[in-house]
Enzyme design. Structure first.
Site, short mmCIF file in Angstrom:
data_model
loop_
_atom_site.label_atom_id
_atom_site.label_comp_id
_atom_site.label_asym_id
_atom_site.label_seq_id
_atom_site.Cartn_x
_atom_site.Cartn_y
_atom_site.Cartn_z
N THR A 1 -5.35 2.54 12.50
CA THR A 1 -4.99 3.82 13.10
C THR A 1 -6.20 4.70 13.34
O THR A 1 -6.19 5.56 14.22
CB THR A 1 -3.96 4.55 12.21
OG1 THR A 1 -2.88 3.66 11.94
CG2 THR A 1 -3.43 5.81 12.85
N TYR B 1 -5.21 -6.03 3.14
CA TYR B 1 -4.40 -5.57 4.27
C TYR B 1 -3.88 -6.80 5.00
O TYR B 1 -4.63 -7.47 5.71
CB TYR B 1 -5.26 -4.69 5.18
CG TYR B 1 -4.57 -4.07 6.37
CD1 TYR B 1 -3.19 -4.11 6.54
CD2 TYR B 1 -5.32 -3.41 7.33
CE1 TYR B 1 -2.59 -3.52 7.64
CE2 TYR B 1 -4.73 -2.80 8.43
CZ TYR B 1 -3.36 -2.86 8.58
OH TYR B 1 -2.77 -2.27 9.67
N LYS C 1 -1.61 -3.84 1.19
CA LYS C 1 -0.91 -3.09 2.21
C LYS C 1 -0.19 -4.14 3.05
O LYS C 1 -0.83 -4.91 3.77
CB LYS C 1 -1.87 -2.27 3.08
CG LYS C 1 -1.16 -1.57 4.25
CD LYS C 1 -2.15 -0.92 5.20
CE LYS C 1 -1.41 -0.38 6.43
NZ LYS C 1 -2.36 0.20 7.43
N VAL D 1 1.31 3.27 3.41
CA VAL D 1 0.18 3.72 4.22
C VAL D 1 0.76 4.03 5.59
O VAL D 1 1.11 3.13 6.35
CB VAL D 1 -0.93 2.67 4.30
CG1 VAL D 1 -2.08 3.17 5.17
CG2 VAL D 1 -1.45 2.34 2.90
#
Length: 296
Positions: free
Chosen positions: A49, A137, A165, A207
């Site tokens: 992001t 991640y 995540k 998240v």
């Protein structure tokens, strides 16, 4: 198995503001300060992001430093340190640790499609280079590889691997990972829409992209469910569902920047090959923000 008790709740996957072709430090610092004031539980700069693929390494490092400096220890900072080059991931992770990050977020290597063993050695190499927690991640939709539960279990035996995540959007993974690694393995949802179900299955937080625009609501949802108050969590989710959908009609970071523009917080400039959202999507985002009570 790093210390990981503080990684709970709503962590905002921060956007990176731009102005005149450069990263806008003032706007970024203002965003960080506002987020903390709204009650977020943590911050994640320079992830997907944060447009990390289109930041230079110098810009990446500066954003991490600004975030840590502006946060001033008020909330944990999990700094993005991902790359499909193990050497680059190590360099970014080492810098994040020196800058004072509480943990690093390391994505599964994308594009080059490593095997499970290759991914194990990628994360182990980062683990061996630093002394702060690592959040894996796992995002198969972007990386084209899926780190298996079995490989995660092996990695969790290393000293700094703290959790994941999980952006698979497969809520069953939460239960499978909890069974394999136990409740101390931190599981953070990487999907806003399924975060409530993720938490019910044993997750520890999210998240969140949408938290850029609705930090207080996202933090309140996580605070409620962490206390076992799923009725309140569901009521907040009902307010947020249209916004979850709207922000991701086009690339989520562009949707989040548009929402922040509507709030008067920053410009919606993104870097190519991404573009700002189209006017029809912008209207959907605005309507969703009205539904959530963020705009009149």
């Amino acid at each position: 198995m790093a210390s990981k008790t503080k990684f709970r709740g709503s962590y905002t996957a921060l956007v990176t503001p731009f102005k005149n072709g450069s990263v806008d430090e003032a706007a970024f610092r203002s965003l960080v300060s506002w987020q903390i004031g709204e009650g977020v539980h943590g911050l994640v700069p320079v992830g997907t992001t944060g447009e990390s693929p289109t930041l230079s390494h110098d810009e990446h490092r500066k954003v991490v430093e600004w975030c840590i400096d502006e946060a001033r220890g008020r909330v944990p900072v999990i700094a993005g340190a991902g790359s499909n080059s193990t050497r680059e991931a190590v360099d970014l992770a080492v810098h994040a640790e020196k800058a004072g990050a509480d943990a690093v977020l390391v994505v599964t290597p994308y594009y080059n499609k490593p095997t499970q063993e290759g991914m194990y050695h990628h994360f182990k190499t980062v683990n061996d280079a630093i002394g702060i927690p690592i959040i894996i991640y796992n995002i198969p939709s972007r990386s084209v590889v899926d780190l298996s539960v079995e490989t995660m279990a092996r990695l969790f035996e290393l000293k700094n691997i703290a959790g994941v995540k999980d952006a698979t959007a497969n809520v069953a993974r939460v239960s499978l990972q909890r069974h394999a690694m136990g409740p101390d393995f931190i599981q953070l949802s990487g999907e806003d829409m399924t975060a409530l179900a993720f938490m019910a299955a044993g997750g520890h937080g999210c998240v969140s992209v949408v938290a850029n625009v609705a930090p207080k609501l996202c933090a309140s949802l996580m605070s409620a469910v962490l206390k076992g108050d799923y009725a309140t969590g569901l009521a907040i989710q009902d307010r947020l569902v249209p916004l979850h959908a709207a922000i991701f009609k086009e690339p989520g970071l562009a949707g989040a920047k548009h929402g922040l523009k509507l709030l008067g917080r920053l410009d919606e400039v993104v870097r190519l090959p991404l573009l700002p959202v189209t006017p029809p999507t912008g209207k959907v985002i605005r309507d969703a923000m009205v539904h959530a009570g963020l705009l009149n």
